[in-house]
Write a protein that holds these residues in place. Sequence first.
Motif, PDB file in Angstrom:
ATOM      1  N   UNK A 116      13.481 -12.968  13.472  1.00 53.94           N
ATOM      2  CA  UNK A 116      13.972 -14.003  14.387  1.00 53.94           C
ATOM      3  C   UNK A 116      15.210 -14.655  13.785  1.00 53.94           C
ATOM      4  N   UNK A 117      16.223 -14.852  14.588  1.00 54.45           N
ATOM      5  CA  UNK A 117      17.500 -15.333  14.095  1.00 54.45           C
ATOM      6  C   UNK A 117      17.980 -16.510  14.922  1.00 54.45           C
ATOM      7  N   UNK A 131       0.797  -1.215   0.000  1.00 51.29           N
ATOM      8  CA  UNK A 131       0.000   0.000   0.000  1.00 51.29           C
ATOM      9  C   UNK A 131       0.836   1.275   0.000  1.00 51.29           C
ATOM     10  N   UNK A 132       2.106   1.178   0.339  1.00 50.70           N
ATOM     11  CA  UNK A 132       2.907   2.392   0.463  1.00 50.70           C
ATOM     12  C   UNK A 132       3.932   2.557  -0.644  1.00 50.70           C
ATOM     13  N   UNK A 133       3.981   1.644  -1.604  1.00 50.38           N
ATOM     14  CA  UNK A 133       4.870   1.769  -2.748  1.00 50.38           C
ATOM     15  C   UNK A 133       6.348   1.698  -2.384  1.00 50.38           C
ATOM     16  N   UNK A 134       7.192   1.672  -3.413  1.00 50.00           N
ATOM     17  CA  UNK A 134       8.633   1.662  -3.205  1.00 50.00           C
ATOM     18  C   UNK A 134       9.192   0.296  -2.863  1.00 50.00           C
ATOM     19  N   UNK A 135      10.420   0.289  -2.413  1.00 49.26           N
ATOM     20  CA  UNK A 135      11.145  -0.937  -2.082  1.00 49.26           C
ATOM     21  C   UNK A 135      10.463  -1.670  -0.919  1.00 49.26           C
ATOM     22  N   UNK A 136      10.529  -2.995  -0.896  1.00 49.08           N
ATOM     23  CA  UNK A 136       9.795  -3.791   0.079  1.00 49.08           C
ATOM     24  C   UNK A 136      10.512  -3.962   1.408  1.00 49.08           C
ATOM     25  N   UNK A 137      11.704  -3.398   1.579  1.00 51.67           N
ATOM     26  CA  UNK A 137      12.451  -3.596   2.815  1.00 51.67           C
ATOM     27  C   UNK A 137      11.654  -3.130   4.036  1.00 51.67           C
ATOM     28  N   UNK A 138      10.810  -2.128   3.882  1.00 54.20           N
ATOM     29  CA  UNK A 138      10.030  -1.608   5.009  1.00 54.20           C
ATOM     30  C   UNK A 138       9.090  -2.659   5.584  1.00 54.20           C
ATOM     31  N   UNK A 139       8.669  -3.615   4.796  1.00 53.01           N
ATOM     32  CA  UNK A 139       7.793  -4.680   5.275  1.00 53.01           C
ATOM     33  C   UNK A 139       8.520  -5.785   6.011  1.00 53.01           C
ATOM     34  N   UNK A 140       9.838  -5.742   6.018  1.00 51.92           N
ATOM     35  CA  UNK A 140      10.660  -6.765   6.686  1.00 51.92           C
ATOM     36  C   UNK A 140      11.396  -6.206   7.902  1.00 51.92           C
ATOM     37  N   UNK A 141      11.137  -4.960   8.275  1.00 52.63           N
ATOM     38  CA  UNK A 141      12.025  -4.277   9.207  1.00 52.63           C
ATOM     39  C   UNK A 141      11.439  -3.949  10.575  1.00 52.63           C
ATOM     40  N   UNK A 166      23.416  -9.089   9.606  1.00 53.34           N
ATOM     41  CA  UNK A 166      22.419  -9.904   8.926  1.00 53.34           C
ATOM     42  C   UNK A 166      21.847  -9.137   7.750  1.00 53.34           C
ATOM     43  N   UNK A 167      21.655  -9.832   6.633  1.00 48.74           N
ATOM     44  CA  UNK A 167      21.049  -9.233   5.445  1.00 48.74           C
ATOM     45  C   UNK A 167      19.767 -10.007   5.160  1.00 48.74           C
ATOM     46  N   UNK A 168      18.627  -9.332   5.279  1.00 45.08           N
ATOM     47  CA  UNK A 168      17.352  -9.971   4.960  1.00 45.08           C
ATOM     48  C   UNK A 168      17.190 -10.000   3.449  1.00 45.08           C
TER      49      UNK A 168
END
Length: 126
Positions: free
Chosen positions: A25-26, A9-19, A83-85
């Motif tokens: 969890x690691x 819904x907010x456009x742009x790169x998807x990193x914001x949905x993983x942050x 860590x790199x998601x």
Amino acid sequence: MSERAFQMERGGQWVKGKSAETFNPCGPCLVTPDEIDDVNKLDMWLDVNGVRRQSGSTSTMLFGVTYLVHYLSQFMVLEPGDLINTGTPPGVGMGFNPLIWLRPGDVMELGIEHLGSQRQVVEAAP
């Protein structure tokens, strides 16, 4: 974990949905490079309530591990243990018809070859 509304819904790169704070969890362990023969050939899987939902390998990722480290190191200093998601293997819930979303009480079990596995129970947001 992903917050799909942030991604779609907010456009742009998807990193914001993983942050979000609880979305990474690691574990159960990290390993040193000498413990993995080829980081580009590690099987990955995820089960939800005992049903295999995602299965893949680092060999089928859109961008290989080596490329990701090279690319990101042009924009930031990467330190040992960072860590790199990278996203997930095929089988995400929004790819099903009808859509499948996680619900409180669902049990997720996931793993990566040579790194181990982990288990989490989904909880409702406070």
